[in-house]
Scaffold this active site. Structure first.
Site, mmCIF file in Angstrom:
data_model
loop_
_atom_site.group_PDB
_atom_site.id
_atom_site.type_symbol
_atom_site.label_atom_id
_atom_site.label_comp_id
_atom_site.label_asym_id
_atom_site.label_seq_id
_atom_site.Cartn_x
_atom_site.Cartn_y
_atom_site.Cartn_z
ATOM 1 N N LYS A 162 -7.094 1.933 -2.884
ATOM 2 C CA LYS A 162 -6.720 1.319 -1.603
ATOM 3 C C LYS A 162 -6.695 2.367 -0.483
ATOM 4 O O LYS A 162 -7.146 2.113 0.638
ATOM 5 C CB LYS A 162 -5.345 0.647 -1.761
ATOM 6 C CG LYS A 162 -4.751 0.104 -0.490
ATOM 7 C CD LYS A 162 -5.566 -1.008 0.124
ATOM 8 C CE LYS A 162 -5.013 -1.432 1.473
ATOM 9 N NZ LYS A 162 -5.970 -2.215 2.252
ATOM 10 N N THR A 204 0.859 -1.189 0.000
ATOM 11 C CA THR A 204 0.000 0.000 0.000
ATOM 12 C C THR A 204 0.892 1.234 0.000
ATOM 13 O O THR A 204 1.572 1.519 0.995
ATOM 14 C CB THR A 204 -0.912 0.032 1.245
ATOM 15 O OG1 THR A 204 -1.675 -1.175 1.299
ATOM 16 C CG2 THR A 204 -1.851 1.236 1.187
ATOM 17 N N LYS A 237 0.030 5.235 8.404
ATOM 18 C CA LYS A 237 0.644 5.595 7.114
ATOM 19 C C LYS A 237 -0.444 5.759 6.037
ATOM 20 O O LYS A 237 -0.430 6.700 5.246
ATOM 21 C CB LYS A 237 1.649 4.492 6.742
ATOM 22 C CG LYS A 237 2.244 4.509 5.353
ATOM 23 C CD LYS A 237 1.637 3.482 4.394
ATOM 24 C CE LYS A 237 1.710 2.043 4.822
ATOM 25 N NZ LYS A 237 1.091 1.081 3.916
HETATM 26 N N1 NDP Z 1 -1.350 -6.505 7.515
HETATM 27 C C1 NDP Z 1 -2.462 -6.211 6.859
HETATM 28 O O1 NDP Z 1 -3.570 -6.491 7.320
HETATM 29 C C2 NDP Z 1 -2.425 -5.532 5.533
HETATM 30 C C3 NDP Z 1 -1.316 -4.822 5.098
HETATM 31 N N2 NDP Z 1 -1.348 -4.206 3.866
HETATM 32 C C4 NDP Z 1 -0.179 -3.494 3.384
HETATM 33 O O2 NDP Z 1 0.747 -4.478 2.954
HETATM 34 C C5 NDP Z 1 2.083 -4.026 3.185
HETATM 35 C C6 NDP Z 1 2.804 -5.031 4.077
HETATM 36 O O3 NDP Z 1 2.107 -5.097 5.292
HETATM 37 P P1 NDP Z 1 2.459 -6.174 6.433
HETATM 38 O O4 NDP Z 1 2.886 -7.446 5.835
HETATM 39 O O5 NDP Z 1 1.329 -6.144 7.378
HETATM 40 O O6 NDP Z 1 3.707 -5.435 7.114
HETATM 41 P P2 NDP Z 1 4.889 -5.996 8.008
HETATM 42 O O7 NDP Z 1 5.320 -4.856 8.838
HETATM 43 O O8 NDP Z 1 4.512 -7.273 8.668
HETATM 44 O O9 NDP Z 1 6.023 -6.330 6.918
HETATM 45 C C7 NDP Z 1 6.690 -5.310 6.239
HETATM 46 C C8 NDP Z 1 7.683 -5.900 5.260
HETATM 47 O O10 NDP Z 1 8.415 -4.808 4.643
HETATM 48 C C9 NDP Z 1 9.811 -5.073 4.810
HETATM 49 N N3 NDP Z 1 10.556 -3.823 4.863
HETATM 50 C C10 NDP Z 1 10.323 -2.745 5.648
HETATM 51 N N4 NDP Z 1 11.194 -1.767 5.387
HETATM 52 C C11 NDP Z 1 12.020 -2.234 4.417
HETATM 53 C C12 NDP Z 1 13.121 -1.695 3.703
HETATM 54 N N5 NDP Z 1 13.562 -0.453 3.941
HETATM 55 N N6 NDP Z 1 13.720 -2.454 2.771
HETATM 56 C C13 NDP Z 1 13.280 -3.704 2.519
HETATM 57 N N7 NDP Z 1 12.229 -4.282 3.140
HETATM 58 C C14 NDP Z 1 11.611 -3.553 4.078
HETATM 59 C C15 NDP Z 1 9.925 -5.868 6.105
HETATM 60 O O11 NDP Z 1 11.168 -6.512 6.165
HETATM 61 P P3 NDP Z 1 11.813 -6.948 7.603
HETATM 62 O O12 NDP Z 1 11.185 -8.257 7.949
HETATM 63 O O13 NDP Z 1 13.264 -7.051 7.320
HETATM 64 O O14 NDP Z 1 11.468 -5.844 8.567
HETATM 65 C C16 NDP Z 1 8.737 -6.814 5.912
HETATM 66 O O15 NDP Z 1 9.035 -7.840 5.018
HETATM 67 C C17 NDP Z 1 1.954 -2.628 3.790
HETATM 68 O O16 NDP Z 1 2.042 -1.699 2.751
HETATM 69 C C18 NDP Z 1 0.545 -2.640 4.387
HETATM 70 O O17 NDP Z 1 0.013 -1.352 4.485
HETATM 71 C C19 NDP Z 1 -2.431 -4.298 3.041
HETATM 72 C C20 NDP Z 1 -3.524 -5.002 3.408
HETATM 73 C C21 NDP Z 1 -3.628 -5.646 4.696
HETATM 74 O O1 LIG Z 2 -4.963 -2.717 4.790
HETATM 75 C C1 LIG Z 2 -5.532 -3.401 5.608
HETATM 76 C C2 LIG Z 2 -6.704 -4.189 5.346
HETATM 77 O O2 LIG Z 2 -7.231 -4.829 6.283
HETATM 78 O O3 LIG Z 2 -7.160 -4.188 4.185
#
Ligand code: NDP
Ligand SMILES: O=CC(=O)O
Length: 291
Positions: free
Chosen positions: A172, A97, A240
């Site tokens: 989104k 996102t 965010k």
């Molecule tokens: N969780 C949810 O319910 C939902 C989330 N989203 C979106 O999906 C995306 C991922 O969310 P989610 O999985 O929950 O988040 P997490 O915080 O669980 O995971 C984030 C990921 O991004 C990586 N990351 C962060 N910073 C960096 C960087 N500088 N360079 C490389 N990798 C990086 C992390 O790596 P590391 O493990 O090394 O920290 C990890 O793999 C976000 O944009 C979120 O808004 C969308 C729908 C639903």
């Molecule tokens: O981005 C979060 C979700 O639940 O969708």
């Protein structure tokens, strides 16, 4: 989708989505900044790439699921990033996102190297990701969208193709802006019921039968009344999304006082070190007291 699928980002979502692809017989090569987060995937048959560039070199299609615009840009533009190996015949699908501007920057860079680009953020959290029940909001190159459909059909219950790059990101953000505002109203309602001497559980029962019944209240309500905020959607990511949605409102001169107030509550929650908990932990800012 022929060949192996690359997957960058093994966070809550990326891990669940990649696991789902493996379960459905796709060959997947994963990468994560913190390498140990790939272990569980490897146990289930995934290969590991050493860098985003190595994954793209190996795979015709690579998916990114990163935390925020900075992370999404970093895996593409930094050393050993996607851009070093993307070329004609390869596709990059960013499911993170982010805002439309970030997505457009990535799209321009990928396509200038002859690669194909699709943004495909998702609606739905950890459980829908595990169950293949996400809603996929794609935009960009239609041909890549059609090629990606077999994987989207496994990860999601419905995919939308929304046209030019930016439209998926904007959709989104609109959806999550509404969700963040709803979560705040819900938290205030739970606290108001409790402080007025009403049963929180009875409030949930009433809401479920009311015109405003919705899956989010049903799913989050019971854990919220037990002060359980195990992260499915981390609060820092919801904040965010509010921030990026408010910027979109700013750009289009749309007044959004409700979303602005919700954003303040999420900021306050971050300030109280609740950012890594589920976004429903904003409830604690309304309740006050110990966290
Ligand atoms: N969780 C949810 O319910 C939902 C989330 N989203 C979106 O999906 C995306 C991922 O969310 P989610 O999985 O929950 O988040 P997490 O915080 O669980 O995971 C984030 C990921 O991004 C990586 N990351 C962060 N910073 C960096 C960087 N500088 N360079 C490389 N990798 C990086 C992390 O790596 P590391 O493990 O090394 O920290 C990890 O793999 C976000 O944009 C979120 O808004 C969308 C729908 C639903
Ligand atoms: O981005 C979060 C979700 O639940 O969708």
């Amino acid at each position: 989708m022929e060949g192996e699928i690359g997957f960058l980002g093994m966070g809550i979502m990326g891990k669940a989505m990649a696991m789902n692809l493996l379960r459905h017989g796709f060959k997947v090569t994963v990468w994560n900044r913190t390498l140990s987060r790939c272990d569980e995937l490897v146990e289930h048959g995934a290969s590991v790439g050493e860098t985003p560039a190595a994954v793209v070199k190996k795979c015709k299609y690579t998916i990114g699921m990163l935390s925020d615009p900075a992370a999404a840009l970093s895996v593409v533009f930094d050393k050993d990033g996607v851009l070093e190996q993307i070329c004609s015949g390869k596709g990059y699908i960013d499911m993170s996102t982010v805002d439309a501007e970030t997505s457009s920057k990535i799209s321009e860079a990928i396509t200038s190297k002859g690669g194909h680009f699709l943004e495909a953020p998702v609606s739905g959290s950890k459980k829908p990701a595990e169950d293949g029940q996400l809603v996929i909001l794609a935009a960009g190159e239609k041909v890549l969208y059609e090629e990606a459909l077999p994987a989207f059909d496994v990860m999601g219950k419905k995919s939308f193709f929304l046209g030019n790059v930016g439209n998926g990101a904007k959709m989104k953000l609109v959806v999550n802006m509404i969700m963040g505002s709803m979560m705040n109203a819900f938290s205030e309602g739970l606290v108001l019921a409790d402080k007025s001497g009403l049963s929180s559980q009875t409030l949930l029962d009433v809401l479920e039968l009311a015109a405003i019944a919705n899956p989010m209240f049903k799913m989050k309500g019971p854990s919220m009344i037990q002060n359980n905020y195990t992260p499915a959607f981390p609060l820092k990511h919801q904040q965010k999304d509010m921030r990026l949605a408010l910027a979109l409102g700013d750009e289009n001169a749309v007044s959004m006082p409700v979303a602005a107030a919700a954003n303040e509550a999420f900021k306050k929650a971050r300030n109280l070190s609740l950012g890594d908990l589920d976004f429903s932990a904003v409830h604690q800012t309304v309740k006050g007291g110990e966290h």
